[in-house]
Design an enzyme around this catalytic site. Structure first.
Site, mmCIF file in Angstrom:
data_model
loop_
_atom_site.group_PDB
_atom_site.id
_atom_site.type_symbol
_atom_site.label_atom_id
_atom_site.label_comp_id
_atom_site.label_asym_id
_atom_site.label_seq_id
_atom_site.Cartn_x
_atom_site.Cartn_y
_atom_site.Cartn_z
ATOM 1 N N ASP A 1 60.958 5.660 3.790
ATOM 2 C CA ASP A 1 59.815 5.037 3.785
ATOM 3 C C ASP A 1 58.844 5.797 3.482
ATOM 4 O OD1 ASP A 1 58.061 2.096 3.797
ATOM 5 O OD2 ASP A 1 56.949 3.557 5.537
ATOM 6 N N TYR B 1 47.368 5.735 4.020
ATOM 7 C CA TYR B 1 47.724 5.131 3.509
ATOM 8 C C TYR B 1 45.989 4.824 2.551
ATOM 9 C CZ TYR B 1 51.352 2.226 4.365
ATOM 10 O OH TYR B 1 52.798 1.389 4.659
ATOM 11 N N HIS C 1 64.888 -3.114 3.279
ATOM 12 C CA HIS C 1 63.459 -2.270 3.437
ATOM 13 C C HIS C 1 64.223 -1.355 5.069
ATOM 14 C CE1 HIS C 1 60.593 0.583 2.776
ATOM 15 N NE2 HIS C 1 60.106 0.617 3.978
#
Length: 316
Positions: A117, A224, A279
């Site tokens: 990730d 982010y 994921h």
């Protein structure tokens, strides 16, 4: 364990002799958990969002038994590592710099870099911008940055899957909502996007301890925010280090076609897909994924030109 104290290796049974400490890597100090022979080849394990070093708990034993020196840091902003206040401190160049700084601080020239990730994003960037420090690269469920950027700009299906990146841009709201109900939103996200039983209640308790460190979740979201504000592009496109892409094809957040597209940006790339995994592939298939990682880095390390006499050490 105290919800304010974070998660250390003393809180976890890792089945190997491991220790935790803080390591200065430049302008920040990272908490790391390490195990294995001090003269072994270095393997750096980089976690993603919203995890911490504990994401790799199942990987210490197999890697150490194969002779590797294993180090799993809390990346900056997470758990017990430093948490700079400015969003700019979480730009991808800074995050990759932490990896290089960690390799330096541990006394190595090169390392095998493994990431999942966001950890894979940092791993890709490190391999692209510090290629002389990366012996091998393993990335899990995160494509090459050029591929990811293209799909975010042109692929409506991927844009829809990445809606959470825009939510993270809102000031303060993500930090206010996440802790509600003892971190119910994060727990629901992890459980609903993974196979049933992937995360135990003990796992979630340990992650809640890491999330509850004052200021940690804001720093995690700032990754982010920095990405969207900075919109970085790699200085080069081709990864020269031998690369293994591991991908759970039932990923709710990322389209699987990006995995194979990423191979075209690798000078020596291979892919291993897990059709039933999501994921969270490294949690759902820990034995098979650990074996794939070890086979990959063994192949890089054990070559006809790297004999025990010449290298001075051969993992066994």
């Amino acid at each position: 364990m105290s919800s304010q104290s974070g998660l250390s290796c003393e809180d976890v049974e890792l089945l190997v002799d491991a220790s935790g400490r803080r390591v200065e890597v430049g302008d920040v100090t990272l908490h790391v958990v390490e195990a294995g022979p001090e003269d072994g080849e270095l393997v750096v394990l980089l976690h993603g969002f919203p995890e911490c070093w504990y994401a790799w708990a199942d990987y210490f034993r197999p890697l150490v038994e194969d002779g590797y020196r294993v180090v799993a840091p809390d990346q900056r902003g997470y758990n017990l590592s430093d948490r700079p206040a400015d969003v700019s401190a979480y730009q991808i160049d800074e995050l990759a710099g932490d990896v290089v700084g960690l390799v330096d601080a541990l006394g190595y020239e090169k390392a095998h870099i493994v990431g999942h990730d966001w950890g894979a994003a940092v791993a890709w960037w490190t391999a692209l911008h510090h290629e002389d420090r990366v012996r091998s690269l393993t990335v899990m469920n995160l494509p090459h940055p050029t591929v990811y950027r293209r799909h975010l700009l042109r692929d409506p299906a991927q844009q829809l899957r990445s809606w959470y990146m825009l939510f993270a841009q809102l000031p303060k709201l993500p930090e206010l909502l996440a802790p509600v109900g003892d971190w119910a939103v994060l727990e629901r996200m992890m459980r609903s996007s993974s196979l049933p039983g992937t995360f135990s209640e003990t796992d979630m308790e340990r992650y809640r301890a890491a999330w509850s460190v004052p200021g940690a979740y804001r720093s995690m979201v700032n990754w982010y925010r920095a990405l969207v504000r900075d919109r970085p592009r790699p200085k080069r496109r081709t990864v020269e280090a031998p690369t293994l892409i591991v991908w759970g094809t039932n990923d709710r957040f990322l389209r699987p076609k990006m995995a194979r597209e990423s191979l075209s940006y690798c000078a020596d790339g291979h892919i291993r897909t897990f059709e039933d995994a999501t994921h969270w592939v490294q949690h759902e298939e820990p034995v098979a994924v650990a074996r794939a990682v070890i086979e990959h880095i063994d192949d890089v390390w054990w070559t006809p030109n790297n004999t025990p006499d010449e290298a001075g050490y051969r993992p066994v």
